[in-house]
Design a protein around this motif. Sequence first.
Motif, PDB file in Angstrom:
ATOM      1  N   SER A  28       3.948   3.790   8.489  1.00 47.79           N
ATOM      2  CA  SER A  28       4.294   2.624   9.313  1.00 47.79           C
ATOM      3  C   SER A  28       3.393   1.434   9.006  1.00 47.79           C
ATOM      4  CB  SER A  28       4.188   2.968  10.805  1.00 47.79           C
ATOM      5  OG  SER A  28       5.171   3.902  11.159  1.00 47.79           O
ATOM      6  N   ALA A  29       2.105   1.704   8.772  1.00 52.66           N
ATOM      7  CA  ALA A  29       1.175   0.615   8.489  1.00 52.66           C
ATOM      8  C   ALA A  29       1.560  -0.075   7.171  1.00 52.66           C
ATOM      9  CB  ALA A  29      -0.254   1.142   8.421  1.00 52.66           C
ATOM     10  N   ASP A  39      -2.133  -6.592   3.331  1.00 51.44           N
ATOM     11  CA  ASP A  39      -2.301  -5.828   2.094  1.00 51.44           C
ATOM     12  C   ASP A  39      -1.852  -4.377   2.344  1.00 51.44           C
ATOM     13  OD1 ASP A  39      -3.501  -4.046   0.164  1.00 51.44           O
ATOM     14  OD2 ASP A  39      -4.813  -5.708  -0.451  1.00 51.44           O
ATOM     15  N   PRO A  40      -0.751  -3.931   1.691  1.00 51.39           N
ATOM     16  CA  PRO A  40      -0.224  -2.588   1.968  1.00 51.39           C
ATOM     17  C   PRO A  40      -1.200  -1.468   1.617  1.00 51.39           C
ATOM     18  CG  PRO A  40       1.373  -3.912   0.749  1.00 51.39           C
ATOM     19  CD  PRO A  40       0.086  -4.659   0.717  1.00 51.39           C
ATOM     20  N   ASP A  41      -1.996  -1.640   0.561  1.00 45.01           N
ATOM     21  CA  ASP A  41      -2.929  -0.575   0.189  1.00 45.01           C
ATOM     22  C   ASP A  41      -4.041  -0.420   1.220  1.00 45.01           C
ATOM     23  OD1 ASP A  41      -1.496  -0.032  -2.086  1.00 45.01           O
ATOM     24  OD2 ASP A  41      -2.640  -1.455  -3.320  1.00 45.01           O
ATOM     25  N   LYS A  42      -4.548  -1.565   1.689  1.00 42.54           N
ATOM     26  CA  LYS A  42      -5.586  -1.506   2.734  1.00 42.54           C
ATOM     27  C   LYS A  42      -5.014  -0.912   4.025  1.00 42.54           C
ATOM     28  CE  LYS A  42      -8.401  -5.397   1.166  1.00 42.54           C
ATOM     29  NZ  LYS A  42      -9.163  -6.598   1.588  1.00 42.54           N
ATOM     30  N   ALA A  43      -3.761  -1.283   4.323  1.00 48.33           N
ATOM     31  CA  ALA A  43      -3.119  -0.773   5.543  1.00 48.33           C
ATOM     32  C   ALA A  43      -2.982   0.749   5.459  1.00 48.33           C
ATOM     33  CB  ALA A  43      -1.753  -1.430   5.740  1.00 48.33           C
ATOM     34  N   GLU A  44      -2.577   1.217   4.291  1.00 45.28           N
ATOM     35  CA  GLU A  44      -2.410   2.664   4.110  1.00 45.28           C
ATOM     36  C   GLU A  44      -3.756   3.388   4.199  1.00 45.28           C
ATOM     37  OE1 GLU A  44      -1.145   3.960   0.201  1.00 45.28           O
ATOM     38  OE2 GLU A  44       0.277   5.385   1.096  1.00 45.28           O
ATOM     39  N   LEU A  45      -4.782   2.794   3.588  1.00 45.46           N
ATOM     40  CA  LEU A  45      -6.119   3.397   3.619  1.00 45.46           C
ATOM     41  C   LEU A  45      -6.662   3.464   5.048  1.00 45.46           C
ATOM     42  CD1 LEU A  45      -8.646   4.455   2.107  1.00 45.46           C
ATOM     43  CD2 LEU A  45      -9.392   2.063   1.840  1.00 45.46           C
TER      44      LEU A  45
END
Lengths: 193, 193
Positions: A28-29, A39-45
């Motif tokens: 979801s993030a 930033d999708p990568d930061k959100a996923e992390l």
Amino acid sequence: MMFNELMEAVRRELPVKRWEHTLGVMQSAKELAHKYGADPDKAELAGLLHDFCKYWPTERQRLVILESELPNELLNYDKPLWHAPVGAYVVSQEFGIKDEDVLNAIRYHTSGRVGMTLLEKVVCLADYIEPGRVYPEVETIRLLAETSLEKPLIAGFDSTIHYLLTKGEKIYPLTLLSRNALIDEIRDRRMNR
Amino acid sequence: MMFNELMEAVRRELPVKRWEHTLGVMQSAKELAHKYGADPDKAELAGLLHDFCKYWPTERQRLVILESELPNELLNYDKPLWHAPVGAYVVSQEFGIKDEDVLNAIRYHTSGRVGMTLLEKVVCLADYIEPGRVYPEVETIRLLAETSLEKPLIAGFDSTIHYLLTKGEKIYPLTLLSRNALIDEIRDRRMNR
């Protein structure tokens, strides 16, 4: 550390159900980040790491609060509020995560704060609406999330405050301040249009 | 100034309905003071003066906030929160009220505060339960007031917070902090028994 090793390290800290929740928050993030320009990568992390310390025993979390620079005032509030700041501290030490925005997204994922960044909003909201969540207001909040980041977050904080009111539990002031600040943010944006 | 002159001065500032509310708060505050060991005369006086500035125009209240030592931060919150601190300041200037406990009972009658005195609790609660009050939770709160000062106040603050949640309005942090502090007070008392 590779991302899949990090995933494995987190998985080991969590019961299966909470690990599934974590996978939901990551998804979801990432989606919310794509949608709202974070930033999708930061959100996923941040999604992966947000509950890292949630199942640590009370005493282990208390020790981190006492031995780190975290505010001792936290100890006056219920334990469910500890794991977010404790988690941010621990993952910075243990995995060398240094990105302040990622750390703040973990630190404030339960309470929010005044002046939340885009990434903080995305992770906090993902935690409220990931696919596995079930509570009375979740469908309304998911619907609001299709057109706004702030409105569903306000509704999420409202649901938390309402829940604590009915339980007679203390409400963390930061939750209220975050909600008030988001109401102001929406009003200010409307007035500047 | 004699007490009946003071009553007349307050009556002139208020619409009839609010004057009747004021008489109700005076009565309830006096009764609660007798019941819980506060000073009945101070309770009656604070009850009389608690809404002195409530019907002053917004601009007049704003000027008092700006020209007195009151925190300007008040202006960020809705106008219904202004009249309590504004009123405490004005009655101290205009009528020479110097009793700090009476002034604080006026100052904090809407929000409460952390560490409320007996008199502050009495006046704040009287404002929630005086005979003329009509709102969904009032009967429950009146019932709680028969055996406790803190429990009905928590229920009163809960009803305020709940009302503001449903209206999408900001919640004054002090209301929440007061509620949390009263919950702690009850818990601490229970543990020390």
